[in-house]
Design a protein around this motif. Structure first.
Motif, PDB file in Angstrom:
ATOM      1  N   ASN A  84       0.836  -1.198   0.000  1.00  0.00           N
ATOM      2  CA  ASN A  84       0.000   0.000   0.000  1.00  0.00           C
ATOM      3  C   ASN A  84       0.875   1.254   0.000  1.00  0.00           C
ATOM      4  OD1 ASN A  84      -2.341   1.575   0.122  1.00  0.00           O
ATOM      5  ND2 ASN A  84      -2.355   1.562   2.370  1.00  0.00           N
ATOM      6  N   PRO A  85       1.594   1.498  -1.099  1.00  0.00           N
ATOM      7  CA  PRO A  85       2.523   2.649  -1.142  1.00  0.00           C
ATOM      8  C   PRO A  85       1.779   3.988  -1.129  1.00  0.00           C
ATOM      9  CG  PRO A  85       2.326   1.661  -3.312  1.00  0.00           C
ATOM     10  CD  PRO A  85       1.575   0.761  -2.375  1.00  0.00           C
ATOM     11  N   LYS A  86       2.393   4.966  -0.508  1.00  0.00           N
ATOM     12  CA  LYS A  86       1.795   6.297  -0.420  1.00  0.00           C
ATOM     13  C   LYS A  86       2.242   7.140  -1.605  1.00  0.00           C
ATOM     14  CE  LYS A  86       1.296  10.240   2.712  1.00  0.00           C
ATOM     15  NZ  LYS A  86       1.702  10.833   4.025  1.00  0.00           N
ATOM     16  N   GLN A  87       1.289   7.757  -2.290  1.00  0.00           N
ATOM     17  CA  GLN A  87       1.603   8.565  -3.462  1.00  0.00           C
ATOM     18  C   GLN A  87       2.345   9.843  -3.054  1.00  0.00           C
ATOM     19  OE1 GLN A  87      -1.788   9.416  -5.874  1.00  0.00           O
ATOM     20  NE2 GLN A  87      -0.604  10.324  -7.536  1.00  0.00           N
ATOM     21  N   PRO A  88       3.443  10.167  -3.738  1.00  0.00           N
ATOM     22  CA  PRO A  88       4.207  11.383  -3.398  1.00  0.00           C
ATOM     23  C   PRO A  88       3.446  12.648  -3.791  1.00  0.00           C
ATOM     24  CG  PRO A  88       5.105  10.348  -5.365  1.00  0.00           C
ATOM     25  CD  PRO A  88       4.070   9.398  -4.827  1.00  0.00           C
ATOM     26  N   THR A  89       3.764  13.736  -3.121  1.00  0.00           N
ATOM     27  CA  THR A  89       3.154  15.019  -3.436  1.00  0.00           C
ATOM     28  C   THR A  89       3.936  15.710  -4.555  1.00  0.00           C
ATOM     29  OG1 THR A  89       4.483  16.069  -1.693  1.00  0.00           O
ATOM     30  CG2 THR A  89       2.276  15.308  -1.099  1.00  0.00           C
ATOM     31  N   GLU A  90       3.340  16.734  -5.152  1.00  0.00           N
ATOM     32  CA  GLU A  90       3.937  17.396  -6.312  1.00  0.00           C
ATOM     33  C   GLU A  90       5.264  18.080  -6.017  1.00  0.00           C
ATOM     34  OE1 GLU A  90       1.093  20.060  -7.929  1.00  0.00           O
ATOM     35  OE2 GLU A  90      -0.307  18.481  -8.573  1.00  0.00           O
ATOM     36  N   ASP A  91       5.498  18.445  -4.762  1.00  0.00           N
ATOM     37  CA  ASP A  91       6.733  19.142  -4.418  1.00  0.00           C
ATOM     38  C   ASP A  91       7.895  18.188  -4.149  1.00  0.00           C
ATOM     39  OD1 ASP A  91       5.472  18.133  -2.177  1.00  0.00           O
ATOM     40  OD2 ASP A  91       6.238  19.709  -0.837  1.00  0.00           O
ATOM     41  N   MET A  92       7.656  16.901  -4.276  1.00  0.00           N
ATOM     42  CA  MET A  92       8.711  15.917  -4.012  1.00  0.00           C
ATOM     43  C   MET A  92       9.570  15.713  -5.258  1.00  0.00           C
ATOM     44  SD  MET A  92       6.650  13.115  -1.716  1.00  0.00           S
ATOM     45  CE  MET A  92       7.856  12.631  -0.506  1.00  0.00           C
ATOM     46  N   PRO A  93      10.842  15.258  -5.100  1.00  0.00           N
ATOM     47  CA  PRO A  93      11.752  15.072  -6.237  1.00  0.00           C
ATOM     48  C   PRO A  93      11.286  13.958  -7.167  1.00  0.00           C
ATOM     49  CG  PRO A  93      12.722  14.202  -4.231  1.00  0.00           C
ATOM     50  CD  PRO A  93      11.496  14.940  -3.812  1.00  0.00           C
ATOM     51  N   SER A  94      11.853  13.932  -8.367  1.00  0.00           N
ATOM     52  CA  SER A  94      11.438  12.971  -9.393  1.00  0.00           C
ATOM     53  C   SER A  94      11.690  11.523  -8.989  1.00  0.00           C
ATOM     54  CB  SER A  94      12.165  13.271 -10.711  1.00  0.00           C
ATOM     55  OG  SER A  94      13.577  13.193 -10.537  1.00  0.00           O
ATOM     56  N   ASN A  95      12.774  11.305  -8.219  1.00  0.00           N
ATOM     57  CA  ASN A  95      13.062   9.921  -7.818  1.00  0.00           C
ATOM     58  C   ASN A  95      11.990   9.350  -6.901  1.00  0.00           C
ATOM     59  OD1 ASN A  95      13.746  11.561  -5.677  1.00  0.00           O
ATOM     60  ND2 ASN A  95      15.527  10.343  -5.065  1.00  0.00           N
ATOM     61  N   ALA A  96      11.254  10.235  -6.197  1.00  0.00           N
ATOM     62  CA  ALA A  96      10.155   9.767  -5.352  1.00  0.00           C
ATOM     63  C   ALA A  96       9.027   9.211  -6.213  1.00  0.00           C
ATOM     64  CB  ALA A  96       9.642  10.908  -4.474  1.00  0.00           C
ATOM     65  N   PHE A  97       8.805   9.807  -7.384  1.00  0.00           N
ATOM     66  CA  PHE A  97       7.764   9.330  -8.292  1.00  0.00           C
ATOM     67  C   PHE A  97       8.194   8.029  -8.977  1.00  0.00           C
ATOM     68  CE2 PHE A  97       6.689  13.760  -7.720  1.00  0.00           C
ATOM     69  CZ  PHE A  97       5.299  13.755  -7.701  1.00  0.00           C
ATOM     70  N   LYS A  98       9.481   7.904  -9.273  1.00  0.00           N
ATOM     71  CA  LYS A  98       9.992   6.656  -9.848  1.00  0.00           C
ATOM     72  C   LYS A  98       9.855   5.516  -8.837  1.00  0.00           C
ATOM     73  CE  LYS A  98      13.361   8.810 -12.968  1.00  0.00           C
ATOM     74  NZ  LYS A  98      14.807   8.957 -13.300  1.00  0.00           N
ATOM     75  N   GLN A  99      10.175   5.817  -7.588  1.00  0.00           N
ATOM     76  CA  GLN A  99      10.036   4.816  -6.533  1.00  0.00           C
ATOM     77  C   GLN A  99       8.573   4.415  -6.355  1.00  0.00           C
ATOM     78  OE1 GLN A  99      10.558   5.955  -2.292  1.00  0.00           O
ATOM     79  NE2 GLN A  99      12.149   4.378  -2.226  1.00  0.00           N
ATOM     80  N   TYR A 100       7.691   5.403  -6.410  1.00  0.00           N
ATOM     81  CA  TYR A 100       6.263   5.124  -6.263  1.00  0.00           C
ATOM     82  C   TYR A 100       5.754   4.258  -7.420  1.00  0.00           C
ATOM     83  CZ  TYR A 100       1.213   5.873  -6.125  1.00  0.00           C
ATOM     84  OH  TYR A 100      -0.148   5.694  -6.097  1.00  0.00           O
ATOM     85  N   ALA A 101       6.222   4.537  -8.642  1.00  0.00           N
ATOM     86  CA  ALA A 101       5.814   3.754  -9.807  1.00  0.00           C
ATOM     87  C   ALA A 101       6.235   2.298  -9.648  1.00  0.00           C
ATOM     88  CB  ALA A 101       6.416   4.353 -11.078  1.00  0.00           C
ATOM     89  N   PHE A 102       7.462   2.109  -9.159  1.00  0.00           N
ATOM     90  CA  PHE A 102       7.933   0.736  -8.939  1.00  0.00           C
ATOM     91  C   PHE A 102       7.097   0.043  -7.865  1.00  0.00           C
ATOM     92  CE2 PHE A 102      10.394  -2.059  -6.154  1.00  0.00           C
ATOM     93  CZ  PHE A 102      10.671  -3.085  -7.029  1.00  0.00           C
ATOM     94  N   ARG A 103       6.850   0.750  -6.757  1.00  0.00           N
ATOM     95  CA  ARG A 103       6.093   0.157  -5.658  1.00  0.00           C
ATOM     96  C   ARG A 103       4.663  -0.178  -6.074  1.00  0.00           C
ATOM     97  NH1 ARG A 103       7.995   3.879  -0.439  1.00  0.00           N
ATOM     98  NH2 ARG A 103      10.067   2.915  -0.188  1.00  0.00           N
TER      99      ARG A 103
END
Length: 224
Positions: free
Chosen positions: A156-175
Motif C-alpha cells: 500500500n505505497p503512499k503517493q508522493p506530493t507534487e513538491d517531491m523530487p522525481s526519484n520519489a515518483f519513480k520509486q512510487y511507480a515501482f512500488r
C-alpha cells in the motif's frame, strides 16, 4: 500530529531494541573465555551488531523477488498463527523459539542462499539474527521494518506530493507495480500507469529446494 507521535514511538522502540542488542553482545565479551567455544568471538559479534549492513530494504527485496533471484531464502521467524495469516512468497516458517533447533540449521546455516529473516517489525528478526550470527552462520540479513513496512511501502505505497523530487515518483511507480505483482488489484487506469522497471513478466516465484546437510558421525568412545 498522530503520525509524528507514532514515528517518535517507533524510533524510541528501535533505539531501545538496538541498545538491548548491544548490551547483550557486550555482555558476551565479558564472559570467561573457554578453550572450546562454538561460533564467532563475542568481540566479532559486538562489531556485527553495531553495523547496519545486515538490513535489506523492502524495495530491494521486492525487486529481487520480482526478478526471481534464485539466491533468496526467506525465513519468517513469527509464530505459526501469524505465518498462516500472511507471509512473503515461499517463505519458510521457523519461529524464534525454534531458531537454535537442530532441524533449523540446514535452512539458516547457508553458503548458497542469502537468508532473509523477517517478523512484524525488527524485534524478533533482530534477535534471530543475533543468535544465528553468534553461531557463525553466514549470509544473514534482516528485512528492515519487517511485514509492517512491507505493507506500507510495497502493498500500500503512499503517493508522493507534487513538491517531491522525481526519484520519489519513480520509486512510487515501482512500488505500485510491485503491489500489483503481489496481488493488489487496481483500476485499469492505474494498471496502465504502473510499470515494473526491471522485469515485466508476472511469473510465480519457484519453490526453493534447500539442500540438507548430512550430520557428522560422532566418534565412538571406548570404556564402560
Amino acid at each position: 500530529m498522530v503520525n509524528r507521535k507514532l514515528v517518535r514511538f517507533l524510533s524510541f522502540r528501535y533505539i531501545i531494541l538496538a541498545s538491548i542488542l548491544i548490551v547483550l553482545a557486550g555482555g558476551l565479551v565479558l564472559l570467561p573465555k573457554y578453550e572450546k567455544r562454538e561460533g564467532i568471538s563475542p568481540e566479532t559479534l559486538l562489531s556485527n551488531v553495531i553495523s547496519p549492513e545486515r538490513y535489506i530494504t523492502t524495495d530491494e527485496l521486492a525487486d529481487r523477488i520480482i526478478n526471481q533471484d534464485p539466491s533468496l531464502l526467506l525465513i519468517d521467524v513469527r509464530d505459526k498463527n501469524n505465518f498462516n495469516k500472511y507471509s512473503l512468497p515461499n517463505a519458510v516458517n521457523i519461529p524464534l523459539k525454534n531458531i537454535l533447533d537442530v532441524d533449523s540449521e540446514p535452512y539458516l546455516n547457508q553458503d548458497q542462499y542469502d537468508v532473509i529473516l523477517f517478523s512484524n517489525d525488527n524485534l524478533y528478526s533482530d534477535q534471530a539474527w543475533v543468535l544465528c550470527n553468534r553461531k557463525g552462520y553466514k549470509n544473514l540479513h534482516v528485512l528492515k521494518g519487517g511485514i509492517n513496512t512491507w505493507f506500507s511501502t510495497i502493498i500500500n505505497p503512499k503517493q508522493p506530493t507534487e513538491d517531491m523530487p522525481s526519484n520519489a515518483f519513480k520509486q512510487y511507480a515501482f512500488r505500485k507495480a510491485a503491489s500489483m505483482y503481489f496481488g493488489v488489484a487496481y483500476p485499469k487506469k492505474v494498471q496502465k500507469q504502473a510499470v515494473i522497471t526491471k522485469n515485466t513478466n508476472t511469473v510465480s516465484v519457484p519453490k526453493k529446494i534447500v539442500p540438507k546437510k548430512k550430520k557428522k558421525k560422532m566418534p565412538v568412545e571406548g570404556g564402560c
